[in-house]
Scaffold this motif. Structure first.
Motif, PDB file in Angstrom:
ATOM      1  N   ILE A   8       6.158   2.517  41.809  1.00 23.57           N
ATOM      2  CA  ILE A   8       6.747   1.176  41.844  1.00 23.57           C
ATOM      3  C   ILE A   8       5.659   0.117  41.695  1.00 23.57           C
ATOM      4  O   ILE A   8       5.800  -0.837  40.940  1.00 23.57           O
ATOM      5  CB  ILE A   8       7.552   0.978  43.150  1.00 23.57           C
ATOM      6  CG1 ILE A   8       8.811   1.856  43.119  1.00 23.57           C
ATOM      7  CG2 ILE A   8       7.909  -0.486  43.366  1.00 23.57           C
ATOM      8  CD1 ILE A   8       9.502   1.991  44.459  1.00 23.57           C
ATOM      9  N   ARG A   9       4.560   0.314  42.405  1.00 26.64           N
ATOM     10  CA  ARG A   9       3.441  -0.633  42.303  1.00 26.64           C
ATOM     11  C   ARG A   9       2.876  -0.649  40.886  1.00 26.64           C
ATOM     12  O   ARG A   9       2.513  -1.701  40.360  1.00 26.64           O
ATOM     13  CB  ARG A   9       2.363  -0.265  43.313  1.00 26.64           C
ATOM     14  CG  ARG A   9       1.432  -1.410  43.628  1.00 26.64           C
ATOM     15  CD  ARG A   9       0.514  -1.032  44.738  1.00 26.64           C
ATOM     16  NE  ARG A   9      -0.230   0.145  44.293  1.00 26.64           N
ATOM     17  CZ  ARG A   9      -1.410   0.495  44.734  1.00 26.64           C
ATOM     18  NH1 ARG A   9      -1.986  -0.176  45.676  1.00 26.64           N
ATOM     19  NH2 ARG A   9      -2.030   1.553  44.263  1.00 26.64           N
ATOM     20  N   ALA A  10       2.825   0.516  40.249  1.00 27.15           N
ATOM     21  CA  ALA A  10       2.258   0.613  38.903  1.00 27.15           C
ATOM     22  C   ALA A  10       3.051  -0.203  37.893  1.00 27.15           C
ATOM     23  O   ALA A  10       2.469  -0.782  36.970  1.00 27.15           O
ATOM     24  CB  ALA A  10       2.177   2.067  38.462  1.00 27.15           C
ATOM     25  N   ARG A  61      -8.811  -1.036  35.828  1.00 31.22           N
ATOM     26  CA  ARG A  61      -8.053  -1.058  37.083  1.00 31.22           C
ATOM     27  C   ARG A  61      -6.562  -0.843  36.821  1.00 31.22           C
ATOM     28  O   ARG A  61      -5.897  -0.097  37.538  1.00 31.22           O
ATOM     29  CB  ARG A  61      -8.300  -2.362  37.839  1.00 31.22           C
ATOM     30  CG  ARG A  61      -9.660  -2.392  38.527  1.00 31.22           C
ATOM     31  CD  ARG A  61      -9.796  -3.548  39.488  1.00 31.22           C
ATOM     32  NE  ARG A  61      -9.712  -4.854  38.862  1.00 31.22           N
ATOM     33  CZ  ARG A  61     -10.728  -5.486  38.280  1.00 31.22           C
ATOM     34  NH1 ARG A  61     -11.923  -4.919  38.236  1.00 31.22           N
ATOM     35  NH2 ARG A  61     -10.558  -6.667  37.736  1.00 31.22           N
ATOM     36  N   HIS A  62      -6.050  -1.497  35.779  1.00 27.99           N
ATOM     37  CA  HIS A  62      -4.633  -1.314  35.426  1.00 27.99           C
ATOM     38  C   HIS A  62      -4.368   0.135  35.019  1.00 27.99           C
ATOM     39  O   HIS A  62      -3.390   0.751  35.461  1.00 27.99           O
ATOM     40  CB  HIS A  62      -4.232  -2.251  34.290  1.00 27.99           C
ATOM     41  CG  HIS A  62      -4.098  -3.677  34.695  1.00 27.99           C
ATOM     42  ND1 HIS A  62      -3.298  -4.091  35.731  1.00 27.99           N
ATOM     43  CD2 HIS A  62      -4.666  -4.801  34.188  1.00 27.99           C
ATOM     44  CE1 HIS A  62      -3.371  -5.404  35.853  1.00 27.99           C
ATOM     45  NE2 HIS A  62      -4.199  -5.859  34.928  1.00 27.99           N
ATOM     46  N   VAL A  63      -5.221   0.675  34.182  1.00 24.20           N
ATOM     47  CA  VAL A  63      -5.061   2.051  33.709  1.00 24.20           C
ATOM     48  C   VAL A  63      -5.156   3.032  34.871  1.00 24.20           C
ATOM     49  O   VAL A  63      -4.395   3.992  34.942  1.00 24.20           O
ATOM     50  CB  VAL A  63      -6.105   2.365  32.610  1.00 24.20           C
ATOM     51  CG1 VAL A  63      -6.266   3.855  32.392  1.00 24.20           C
ATOM     52  CG2 VAL A  63      -5.721   1.665  31.308  1.00 24.20           C
ATOM     53  N   ASP A  64      -6.074   2.781  35.810  1.00 27.69           N
ATOM     54  CA  ASP A  64      -6.226   3.692  36.930  1.00 27.69           C
ATOM     55  C   ASP A  64      -4.957   3.763  37.773  1.00 27.69           C
ATOM     56  O   ASP A  64      -4.549   4.852  38.204  1.00 27.69           O
ATOM     57  CB  ASP A  64      -7.419   3.301  37.799  1.00 27.69           C
ATOM     58  CG  ASP A  64      -7.722   4.369  38.826  1.00 27.69           C
ATOM     59  OD1 ASP A  64      -7.867   5.558  38.442  1.00 27.69           O
ATOM     60  OD2 ASP A  64      -7.798   4.038  40.025  1.00 27.69           O
ATOM     61  N   LEU A  65      -4.311   2.635  37.995  1.00 32.83           N
ATOM     62  CA  LEU A  65      -3.071   2.662  38.773  1.00 32.83           C
ATOM     63  C   LEU A  65      -1.963   3.388  38.009  1.00 32.83           C
ATOM     64  O   LEU A  65      -1.204   4.173  38.597  1.00 32.83           O
ATOM     65  CB  LEU A  65      -2.632   1.250  39.155  1.00 32.83           C
ATOM     66  CG  LEU A  65      -1.445   1.167  40.110  1.00 32.83           C
ATOM     67  CD1 LEU A  65      -1.636   2.018  41.359  1.00 32.83           C
ATOM     68  CD2 LEU A  65      -1.202  -0.272  40.505  1.00 32.83           C
ATOM     69  N   LEU A  66      -1.889   3.170  36.706  1.00 34.11           N
ATOM     70  CA  LEU A  66      -0.909   3.906  35.899  1.00 34.11           C
ATOM     71  C   LEU A  66      -1.199   5.405  35.917  1.00 34.11           C
ATOM     72  O   LEU A  66      -0.286   6.226  35.945  1.00 34.11           O
ATOM     73  CB  LEU A  66      -0.899   3.378  34.467  1.00 34.11           C
ATOM     74  CG  LEU A  66      -0.313   1.983  34.276  1.00 34.11           C
ATOM     75  CD1 LEU A  66      -0.644   1.442  32.896  1.00 34.11           C
ATOM     76  CD2 LEU A  66       1.190   1.991  34.510  1.00 34.11           C
ATOM     77  N   ARG A  67      -2.476   5.760  35.941  1.00 38.61           N
ATOM     78  CA  ARG A  67      -2.872   7.175  36.025  1.00 38.61           C
ATOM     79  C   ARG A  67      -2.487   7.757  37.383  1.00 38.61           C
ATOM     80  O   ARG A  67      -1.934   8.855  37.462  1.00 38.61           O
ATOM     81  CB  ARG A  67      -4.373   7.318  35.799  1.00 38.61           C
ATOM     82  CG  ARG A  67      -4.853   8.770  35.787  1.00 38.61           C
ATOM     83  CD  ARG A  67      -6.351   8.878  35.917  1.00 38.61           C
ATOM     84  NE  ARG A  67      -6.870   8.208  37.093  1.00 38.61           N
ATOM     85  CZ  ARG A  67      -6.778   8.659  38.359  1.00 38.61           C
ATOM     86  NH1 ARG A  67      -6.166   9.806  38.599  1.00 38.61           N
ATOM     87  NH2 ARG A  67      -7.277   7.989  39.368  1.00 38.61           N
ATOM     88  N   ILE A  72       0.291   7.825  32.827  1.00 38.70           N
ATOM     89  CA  ILE A  72      -0.625   8.054  31.713  1.00 38.70           C
ATOM     90  C   ILE A  72      -1.683   9.063  32.140  1.00 38.70           C
ATOM     91  O   ILE A  72      -1.892   9.294  33.331  1.00 38.70           O
ATOM     92  CB  ILE A  72      -1.323   6.756  31.210  1.00 38.70           C
ATOM     93  CG1 ILE A  72      -2.227   6.172  32.273  1.00 38.70           C
ATOM     94  CG2 ILE A  72      -0.326   5.734  30.730  1.00 38.70           C
ATOM     95  CD1 ILE A  72      -3.095   5.052  31.747  1.00 38.70           C
ATOM     96  N   THR A  73      -2.310   9.660  31.149  1.00 38.42           N
ATOM     97  CA  THR A  73      -3.478  10.494  31.406  1.00 38.42           C
ATOM     98  C   THR A  73      -4.669   9.820  30.757  1.00 38.42           C
ATOM     99  O   THR A  73      -4.525   9.087  29.766  1.00 38.42           O
ATOM    100  CB  THR A  73      -3.329  11.917  30.837  1.00 38.42           C
ATOM    101  OG1 THR A  73      -3.054  11.835  29.441  1.00 38.42           O
ATOM    102  CG2 THR A  73      -2.235  12.684  31.550  1.00 38.42           C
ATOM    103  N   CYS A  83      -6.452   6.946  26.549  1.00 45.12           N
ATOM    104  CA  CYS A  83      -5.240   6.949  27.375  1.00 45.12           C
ATOM    105  C   CYS A  83      -4.016   7.350  26.561  1.00 45.12           C
ATOM    106  O   CYS A  83      -3.861   6.916  25.417  1.00 45.12           O
ATOM    107  CB  CYS A  83      -5.001   5.546  27.944  1.00 45.12           C
ATOM    108  SG  CYS A  83      -6.407   4.917  28.861  1.00 45.12           S
ATOM    109  N   ARG A  84      -3.158   8.163  27.190  1.00 51.66           N
ATOM    110  CA  ARG A  84      -1.888   8.572  26.591  1.00 51.66           C
ATOM    111  C   ARG A  84      -0.776   8.444  27.614  1.00 51.66           C
ATOM    112  O   ARG A  84      -0.969   8.720  28.797  1.00 51.66           O
ATOM    113  CB  ARG A  84      -1.931  10.036  26.144  1.00 51.66           C
ATOM    114  CG  ARG A  84      -2.782  10.257  24.932  1.00 51.66           C
ATOM    115  CD  ARG A  84      -2.710  11.674  24.461  1.00 51.66           C
ATOM    116  NE  ARG A  84      -1.345  11.963  23.991  1.00 51.66           N
ATOM    117  CZ  ARG A  84      -0.874  13.175  23.823  1.00 51.66           C
ATOM    118  NH1 ARG A  84      -1.587  14.226  24.107  1.00 51.66           N
ATOM    119  NH2 ARG A  84       0.350  13.354  23.385  1.00 51.66           N
ATOM    120  N   ARG A  85       0.395   8.048  27.143  1.00 50.70           N
ATOM    121  CA  ARG A  85       1.583   8.009  28.008  1.00 50.70           C
ATOM    122  C   ARG A  85       2.022   9.419  28.353  1.00 50.70           C
ATOM    123  O   ARG A  85       1.881  10.330  27.548  1.00 50.70           O
ATOM    124  CB  ARG A  85       2.755   7.342  27.272  1.00 50.70           C
ATOM    125  CG  ARG A  85       2.785   5.855  27.384  1.00 50.70           C
ATOM    126  CD  ARG A  85       3.863   5.230  26.539  1.00 50.70           C
ATOM    127  NE  ARG A  85       5.194   5.787  26.655  1.00 50.70           N
ATOM    128  CZ  ARG A  85       6.301   5.090  26.849  1.00 50.70           C
ATOM    129  NH1 ARG A  85       6.240   3.779  26.936  1.00 50.70           N
ATOM    130  NH2 ARG A  85       7.471   5.662  26.919  1.00 50.70           N
TER     131      ARG A  85
END
Length: 108
Positions: A8-10, A61-67, A72-73, A83-85
């Motif tokens: 949810i935060r991501a 920082r954004h990518v890390d939270l999505l990871r 994403i990986t 990065c990939r979805r």
């Protein structure tokens, strides 16, 4: 299963949602990437930062939270991060939201 609060935060940031939108069709948005096929290998973090108009540390920082959320990986190739979805994790999250907040699940 991922921690739902992290997921949810991501997605609570317009910039993180934009990253997910851009990565949905990487060959369209990152066709100029020459170091690796953006759809097959992923999109370079530098190009994501440029697309968002932010610094690389902010994009990281954004990518890390999505990871952390599993959306994403991140794959390393030399000094670059790509990065990939993760469509399965996104689909699972959307199903969970639908089940949890669907019309039949909301009290009147």
């Amino acid at each position: 299963m991922q921690d739902r609060s992290t997921q949810i935060r991501a997605i609570s940031s317009e910039q993180r949602l934009e990253i997910l939108r851009l990565l949905k069709t990487p060959n369209v948005h990152f066709a100029a990437q020459w170091s690796a096929d953006p759809a097959e290998f992923g999109v370079c973090m530098t190009l994501i930062a440029e697309a968002l108009g932010v610094s690389q540390p902010t994009a990281s920082r954004h990518v890390d939270l999505l990871r952390q959320a599993g959306f994403i990986t991140v794959r390393r190739k030399g000094k670059w991060a790509y990065c990939r979805r993760q469509e399965g994790a996104l689909g699972d999250y959307l199903s969970w939201i639908s089940e949890t907040l669907g019309a039949e699940g909301i009290p009147a």
